[in-house]
Design an enzyme around this catalytic site. Structure first.
Site, PDB file in Angstrom:
ATOM      1  N   SER D 229       0.790  -1.238   0.000  1.00 21.15           N
ATOM      2  CA  SER D 229       0.000   0.000   0.000  1.00 21.15           C
ATOM      3  C   SER D 229       0.816   1.278   0.000  1.00 21.15           C
ATOM      4  O   SER D 229       1.895   1.346   0.571  1.00 21.15           O
ATOM      5  CB  SER D 229      -0.970   0.096   1.188  1.00 21.15           C
ATOM      6  N   SER D 267      -1.723  -4.153  -2.818  1.00 23.17           N
ATOM      7  CA  SER D 267      -1.341  -2.798  -2.461  1.00 23.17           C
ATOM      8  C   SER D 267      -2.545  -1.876  -2.512  1.00 23.17           C
ATOM      9  O   SER D 267      -3.111  -1.632  -3.570  1.00 23.17           O
ATOM     10  CB  SER D 267      -0.261  -2.308  -3.431  1.00 23.17           C
ATOM     11  N   ASP D 269      -3.687   1.422  -2.834  1.00 26.95           N
ATOM     12  CA  ASP D 269      -3.104   2.702  -3.232  1.00 26.95           C
ATOM     13  C   ASP D 269      -4.204   3.728  -3.454  1.00 26.95           C
ATOM     14  O   ASP D 269      -5.016   3.580  -4.372  1.00 26.95           O
ATOM     15  CB  ASP D 269      -2.283   2.514  -4.507  1.00 26.95           C
TER      16      ASP D 269
END
Lengths: 354, 354, 354, 354
Positions: D229, D267, D269
């Site tokens: 992340s 991740s 994001d």
């Protein structure tokens, strides 16, 4: 007496045996109702898509945002990954974080989840601040865990209970409502169950009858504040992928529209849709990089769409029929739907039996 | 006789003087109706938000995708930039590209546009293939330019005309319909106009009366094919930005839901929303890097939402009331709404006057 | 000589045998290049995911909108249904409708499609108006059908051909480029192929080397007009569903970013992603209401994401290395990348071999 | 010594005086850093767009989901209403609910907010579970309120502090980083500031130099788990509306891509973008139904897009340069970036000074 007890039928499809979200095999619902002193009128409703470890066996899911003026937790991960990994919890607006935190606790402490370090709790809400002193944030972790622990299949309590304890709808007392539909065997025989937490406004119609207009009971100025909202949860055993679940969720808003709901500016209207089809569960960990799944083709979704519309309309009406008068914070009062007056109106409209 | 001519009132808000999209100042509508031989039943409808050069003076706009099984042209640029720069054209499914090409021709040849090398044509469609030999693609550039050239303010022709020439709705003959609402002066006094091209299915309701159920006129198998769809165009003089126009557009689907529409799998349902507020026009070129704009606050949008819902419901009903029997390709026939039968039903429901 | 011919390697993954989108089994590419007189510099590129009847055997697909200032046809149906049913055609901005119309012609006239009355053509574009008299709209149906007919597997022509004939990139001559990656066998051994039509700006970097900065070749005022854009097509044999294809598509923009692209306001940047995995084809008609599909789990997508990023970066660079000087309308000229100067720069940066 | 202290310049635009998000007038940042015993390595970072009452004076805002495998709180209301009404808080994944709850406390207790009953807290997160015993959820309401109380303008602490205390990036120690850009006066002279919480993977590049490849420091199997992340916060004084703020936010991912980030499956994001332009503040209550706003035209956004890309790339690199070795839970260790080795590599690439 629920709506159908008065001979009022919504739509054209058959209901499930209990006319409840729990008609979908394996689904459980639990409430924690908090009525304390003069000012606390709130609670928690928990919905479990299945009775296993949801984190280890995730379910395909989608969330449709009817109107995003709301605080629902968990949206973006569901959108990205197409699944849900916790029970669904409904509560009041300002208690979303604590309910989400409780869902993390619940997930971390389940057997097999000892190494889990990332959880996406799903919490919906409406704002019961008219009857409840919402700023007190009385909902605790224990209240949430209790709602989950008490969840059961069978008939679902409706009206002034759980997350619907202090809500209002069309100027009357709202609450929790549920309904279901079973589509014909030739179309798959699937069940679609809906549960709602009603707290919104508009120009109320009952099975098409313009009740608000007849009773002159609606706001001429349409100045709905930020305290509206409707949470809608749809669960089906039809094998839908997350894309078609989002399409299914979208249809629920048409059901809300039929009751006279208008998704006003301040109404946070969200629809969560889940498929419990066992063949499509998503294991947290797996030796195989491939998921073998059986999904309904796009072409075969329409009967389910109709089922979602009808069950949503009826679940909303059920919430209104079940709710009772309530006095809450600052002596605010919400009256239950004036059923006698309305049934007379219906009689005049000669719609009983239809 | 339109719906209101029979004393039937939809909703609670006032209509504009013509109860048409042209009640919004400056809006023009034009039709090209193509009825040729036994097999061609199609056409073009053009809607002009204002009478100036739309490319040079763009209008804030948004498109909401009710159900994206359709071929609408122009979506992504409207989403990105928040405006529309051509008239809106409606036609049949397989003629979208030729209509889009005609809009490019129209734009390139307008004075001041000599150097324009990029145009985003907006074309919506429904599939009239049941009555029209759609595979022939008979719509020409000239047909589109004619519809634009003939566009006028004043009352709008409804029913079997323009892009509604060959469409079907709830198993009856559909077509073009329009309606409008004016919100109370205290709430801004704005007008919301709607025009629809109806070609979809569901379980028909007229002002809440379950016509399809009563007349036993709906498909038990719900096997709607890919030939559905409803195009909805909303224009308002309220100063909404593209974000709030998208919210407004979303509400139109609630109006469609009230008529019994279900947004079936095969139904391409799109809502285009435009604000004509003069202070918010977007010049193609400008010396200033800043746009000075006056937008309605989020809090003040609700009355417009209700207006969009009511006008959409009524526009759909108007399309059905105006449409007439039609025989088309392969001797396919669509009957007009059985108005007498339905009016009798309404009489029984004692809803006239409400 | 392509980029790798100079010893320049992009990223860490292996390329396929041809380092082209056609490394994905069954994929074919065809160009129609239109260079006429002083002013026509345009064309058509067609990409066929497989050689069967695409309408009868649709492929899972998604389109990601990097920046929606563009005229791509077909977005909304792909978003709704998760598949593509025609070849993908790229051309210039003002020719999108005619190319879409040609794809309808192509689909209607294929055997087995005699009763098809609804087609969703996919057409992407960039604006070649600097070198091409784009307002003339010279692309014909025949040009599109030719590009499809000539499509072949094997190496793909790059540079000034097809839809890249008249495009510009980073102030140099752009065009068509392609590249591919094969992920390690242990991760599935899948191939990801990319084809780009480059027509965008920014601050050019070659494999990280700040070429634009070193050569002082970029616009200080960053006044990119509406004539930019990059079309990116990704095809993989990995069994991805439409949700994960959209995630894959999203990553291509990171590859564009690595070349110095900035997705300027006027750049219509779209990424189309398709899976050709045979087990997941979607039949137009089927006796079964269920699709039996095998999809890669979310957890296993990352290597494909990296492959898409690397192949996009390299495809863009390949388009620049293949493109040659061109003079077009109004004597506008675009120079090819100054390869010698750049190779010297690279030599100084000692990056050859890396 | 920050990155620029070594003579390394990212991009072509000028930085602000502090090269920090606090270069945007009025912005404040505060950290609570929690390093306790062997196993707690976490914290809170608070970002205040302005120093007034944010609930009473909301700021135009948007959130772009780069990859939605994350638990950010507050997304849907920002999307719907286009504004933010609380400080932005960053923390670890499992502490999002408690941080959100603290933001509600903060908002309810501010003067003027006595009657507020609905708050949309904005909380981002990354998963520091490699170094931090994240399951302990040690972050308290007090920690969040402290971070807000201590927030100040002036230089921003980077590296192992606040929400970056226990994060990892490209296999090294990550953390908090910041950077800014000022666009030329002729283009408006606006400032764009970025703050990042880096906790992601990929194939690291430093200003284009393939560090990970050269040092052979990346995972061949690309098996990134769910612990990745990157949170990115962009604040600008440019008068952008929420639509253009979303476009601005989208560009940050191109900056992440330039560092070698790949937005792996796991991740989460997210990019939050805010405009502090005073003329566009959104009052909670107002006598006027109209907002008079001055927004930058679409055409003038490109320089800001470049600024967001460059500042994001540099903020990520700054986080890596500032972070220091850390040992945490289970004796897990993250080494800081091997700066000497890398600077030598850069020297070899002769890129210093560019």
């Amino acid at each position: 007496i629920r709506l159908r007890g008065y001979g009022i039928e919504i739509g054209v499809l058959q209901t499930g045996p209990m006319n409840a979200i729990t008609d979908v095999q394996g689904v459980k619902v639990g409430h924690t109702t908090l009525i304390q002193g003069d000012d606390i009128r709130t609670g928690v409703t928990a919905i479990l898509p299945h009775s296993g470890n949801l984190f280890q066996e995730k379910v395909p899911a989608a969330i449709y945002i009817g109107n995003g003026f709301g605080k629902l937790a968990g949206y973006t991960q569901v959108k990205e990954l197409g699944n849900i990994e916790t029970p669904i919890v409904l509560t009041n607006t300002l208690s979303v974080p604590r309910a989400a935190d409780a869902l993390i606790t619940y997930t971390l402490m389940q057997p097999e989840n000892e190494n889990v370090r990332s959880v996406n709790p799903i919490v919906g809400e409406t704002n019961d601040g008219y009857l409840n002193d919402i700023r007190k944030r009385v909902v605790t972790e224990k209240d949430v865990l209790n709602a989950i622990a008490q969840a059961s299949d069978g008939p679902v309590e409706e009206g002034n209970c759980g997350a619907g304890t202090g809500t209002s709808c069309f100027g009357y007392k709202g609450g929790i409502g549920t309904s279901s539909r079973v589509i014909p065997e030739k179309l798959g025989g699937y069940t679609v169950g809906v549960l709602v937490q009603t707290n919104f406004g508009g120009i109320f119609k009952l099975n098409g009858i313009p009740v608000a207009k007849e009773l002159d009971n609606y706001s001429r100025m349409l100045k709905y504040g930020s305290d509206g909202s409707c949470m809608i949860v749809i669960i089906t055993d039809a094998p839908l992928d997350s894309r078609n679940l989002e399409r299914l969720a979208k249809r629920a808003m048409l059901g809300l529209g039929r009751t006279g709901g208008i998704a006003s500016n301040g109404s946070g209207d969200y629809v969560i849709a889940i498929s419990t089809a066992e063949e499509n569960r998503i294991p947290y960990e797996s030796d195989s990089p491939i998921l073998y799944q059986n999904f309904l083709r796009n072409n075969n979704t329409t009967p389910l769409f109709l089922a979602a519309i009808e069950a949503t309309e009826e679940a909303i009406l059920n919430s209104l029929f079940a709710a009772e008068d309530m006095i809450g914070v600052d002596n605010h009062e919400r009256k239950a739907l004036p059923k006698e007056e309305i049934l007379e109106l219906i009689e005049n409209y000669r719609m009983l039996g239809h």
